[in-house]
Design a protein around this motif. Sequence first.
Motif, PDB file in Angstrom:
ATOM      1  N   ALA A  98      37.665  75.035   2.210  1.00 20.07           N
ATOM      2  CA  ALA A  98      38.736  75.196   3.200  1.00 20.07           C
ATOM      3  C   ALA A  98      38.374  74.470   4.482  1.00 20.07           C
ATOM      4  O   ALA A  98      37.223  74.482   4.913  1.00 20.07           O
ATOM      5  N   ALA A  99      39.360  73.833   5.102  1.00 17.14           N
ATOM      6  CA  ALA A  99      39.145  73.106   6.360  1.00 17.14           C
ATOM      7  C   ALA A  99      40.365  73.267   7.252  1.00 17.14           C
ATOM      8  O   ALA A  99      41.505  73.368   6.767  1.00 17.14           O
ATOM      9  N   LEU A 100      40.113  73.294   8.562  1.00 13.87           N
ATOM     10  CA  LEU A 100      41.184  73.329   9.564  1.00 13.87           C
ATOM     11  C   LEU A 100      41.285  71.964  10.226  1.00 13.87           C
ATOM     12  O   LEU A 100      40.275  71.369  10.600  1.00 13.87           O
ATOM     13  N   PHE A 101      42.503  71.453  10.372  1.00  8.49           N
ATOM     14  CA  PHE A 101      42.752  70.155  10.976  1.00  8.49           C
ATOM     15  C   PHE A 101      43.712  70.313  12.146  1.00  8.49           C
ATOM     16  O   PHE A 101      44.708  71.025  12.055  1.00  8.49           O
ATOM     17  N   ASP A 102      43.377  69.641  13.237  1.00  7.04           N
ATOM     18  CA  ASP A 102      44.236  69.609  14.419  1.00  7.04           C
ATOM     19  C   ASP A 102      44.631  68.165  14.672  1.00  7.04           C
ATOM     20  O   ASP A 102      43.809  67.349  15.094  1.00  7.04           O
ATOM     21  N   ASP A 103      45.869  67.835  14.385  1.00  8.46           N
ATOM     22  CA  ASP A 103      46.374  66.473  14.547  1.00  8.46           C
ATOM     23  C   ASP A 103      45.501  65.466  13.782  1.00  8.46           C
ATOM     24  O   ASP A 103      45.148  64.403  14.279  1.00  8.46           O
ATOM     25  N   GLY A 104      45.129  65.833  12.554  1.00 10.43           N
ATOM     26  CA  GLY A 104      44.350  64.950  11.715  1.00 10.43           C
ATOM     27  C   GLY A 104      42.857  64.996  11.951  1.00 10.43           C
ATOM     28  O   GLY A 104      42.107  64.321  11.250  1.00 10.43           O
ATOM     29  N   VAL A 105      42.386  65.795  12.916  1.00 12.68           N
ATOM     30  CA  VAL A 105      40.959  65.906  13.218  1.00 12.68           C
ATOM     31  C   VAL A 105      40.442  67.215  12.622  1.00 12.68           C
ATOM     32  O   VAL A 105      40.970  68.288  12.907  1.00 12.68           O
ATOM     33  N   ARG A 106      39.380  67.127  11.797  1.00 16.91           N
ATOM     34  CA  ARG A 106      38.800  68.323  11.192  1.00 16.91           C
ATOM     35  C   ARG A 106      38.007  69.075  12.266  1.00 16.91           C
ATOM     36  O   ARG A 106      37.065  68.545  12.835  1.00 16.91           O
ATOM     37  N   ILE A 107      38.380  70.331  12.498  1.00 13.81           N
ATOM     38  CA  ILE A 107      37.743  71.100  13.561  1.00 13.81           C
ATOM     39  C   ILE A 107      36.862  72.216  13.028  1.00 13.81           C
ATOM     40  O   ILE A 107      36.029  72.753  13.768  1.00 13.81           O
ATOM     41  N   ASP A 108      37.009  72.598  11.759  1.00 17.66           N
ATOM     42  CA  ASP A 108      36.148  73.625  11.190  1.00 17.66           C
ATOM     43  C   ASP A 108      36.277  73.596   9.678  1.00 17.66           C
ATOM     44  O   ASP A 108      37.269  73.090   9.130  1.00 17.66           O
ATOM     45  N   GLU A 109      35.257  74.140   8.998  1.00 21.87           N
ATOM     46  CA  GLU A 109      35.289  74.211   7.539  1.00 21.87           C
ATOM     47  C   GLU A 109      34.486  75.399   7.056  1.00 21.87           C
ATOM     48  O   GLU A 109      33.586  75.886   7.747  1.00 21.87           O
ATOM     49  N   SER A 147      49.430  75.080  17.005  1.00 22.33           N
ATOM     50  CA  SER A 147      49.461  75.117  15.549  1.00 22.33           C
ATOM     51  C   SER A 147      48.436  74.136  14.965  1.00 22.33           C
ATOM     52  O   SER A 147      48.265  73.020  15.455  1.00 22.33           O
ATOM     53  N   VAL A 148      47.718  74.574  13.919  1.00 17.86           N
ATOM     54  CA  VAL A 148      46.779  73.722  13.190  1.00 17.86           C
ATOM     55  C   VAL A 148      47.112  73.814  11.700  1.00 17.86           C
ATOM     56  O   VAL A 148      47.927  74.643  11.274  1.00 17.86           O
ATOM     57  N   ASP A 149      46.484  72.947  10.908  1.00 18.33           N
ATOM     58  CA  ASP A 149      46.757  72.899   9.469  1.00 18.33           C
ATOM     59  C   ASP A 149      45.557  73.405   8.684  1.00 18.33           C
ATOM     60  O   ASP A 149      44.409  73.041   8.973  1.00 18.33           O
ATOM     61  N   LEU A 150      45.834  74.226   7.666  1.00 14.10           N
ATOM     62  CA  LEU A 150      44.814  74.681   6.722  1.00 14.10           C
ATOM     63  C   LEU A 150      44.950  73.870   5.433  1.00 14.10           C
ATOM     64  O   LEU A 150      46.032  73.780   4.864  1.00 14.10           O
ATOM     65  N   ARG A 151      43.835  73.269   4.977  1.00 13.65           N
ATOM     66  CA  ARG A 151      43.827  72.505   3.735  1.00 13.65           C
ATOM     67  C   ARG A 151      42.773  73.081   2.804  1.00 13.65           C
ATOM     68  O   ARG A 151      41.654  73.387   3.230  1.00 13.65           O
ATOM     69  N   LEU A 152      43.141  73.202   1.515  1.00 11.49           N
ATOM     70  CA  LEU A 152      42.261  73.767   0.509  1.00 11.49           C
ATOM     71  C   LEU A 152      42.037  72.767  -0.617  1.00 11.49           C
ATOM     72  O   LEU A 152      42.973  72.101  -1.063  1.00 11.49           O
ATOM     73  N   LEU A 153      40.786  72.665  -1.061  1.00 10.82           N
ATOM     74  CA  LEU A 153      40.426  71.923  -2.266  1.00 10.82           C
ATOM     75  C   LEU A 153      39.746  72.894  -3.215  1.00 10.82           C
ATOM     76  O   LEU A 153      38.784  73.567  -2.842  1.00 10.82           O
TER      77      LEU A 153
END
Length: 344
Positions: free
Chosen positions: A248-259, A198-204
């Motif tokens: 939009a950015a994807l984070f894995d355990d607080g590490v940005r892995i893609d945007e 599981s990873v996190d999606l964050r939007l600004l």
Amino acid sequence: MDTRSALLAAAAALLLVSAIGVVAAPDALVDPRETDERPGDIRIVDTVVAPDEVRGETAELRLGVDLAHYGSTVENVTVRHRAIGADSGLLVDETTVDVGDVDDEGERTVNGSVNVEREGGYRIETVVFADGERRADRTTRVGGVEALTPEYADSRVGFTEETVWPTVAVSVVEADNESATLSVSASVTNRGDDASESVDLRLLVRQAESNVIAAEAGESVGSVRPGRTERVTTTVDVPAGYNYYIDAALFDDGVRIDETQGVANLNPRETISADETVEDVEFAVEDFAGDDAAEGGVDDGASGGDGRDAEDSRDASDDQTPGFGVVAALVALLGAALFARRRR
């Protein structure tokens, strides 16, 4: 005894002594051509450079040197590696590998490594010494080190890269004169061989002209099967009548892995677009000098980045719209007051 008899007796004695010597030391009369051994020779046949441990600021480069040995034993062999900045010419790291005595003919691989900063390019100078004497050298150029992905950010899950199907899709759920509710969906693909974690999606959501953050949201992206694409959807509320960038950015355990980036055009008179310019940076290795090296090369990579332009201007009548129009009005009043004070 006459002279002839004396000579015969001396010859007989010499033959007897020679026969005794042959019996006592059979190797004394071996052909010297059979005992001459070729002088020891050691040289570099090939070098291989590959990334090993990649960290945030530095990277370890693994060096493999193929040595060829012929002839007699070569004693006290060492291999020295130096990493030198391609632009600065400064020594960055130096390591020495003790090989010892080399007596077996043929090739062997000697492994070593150097640590360098994860930026720019380097010259890797490899020298082989035998008992303190330089025997062979090879220089290899390394470029595009910044393209190496740190281990903590190495993930096969990322945003989908398509030309038609949108990576970030935006639709209006409801809207009035003051606000709008947007539905934002992002396309995520697993390019690996195993199901992802599981990873996190964050939007600004940024207003185009002012760069002010109008809204932000987050959503969890569950496990994605290998080779599959999933769309993750969330909603945000923003002031109506403006254009927005969706970061939009994807984070894995607080590490940005893609945007990636999308847009929402809510101003009917003006539109914006996600201006994406991507230039790949590749890790490259090239041999370009050395006593034992054959010339050949790989083009160095060049770094690039995303360019975003938000230079659209709004009509004066839009200042009456609730939301960002209030900010613009306050700025205008403050500018008028400063101008009147300067005139006095």
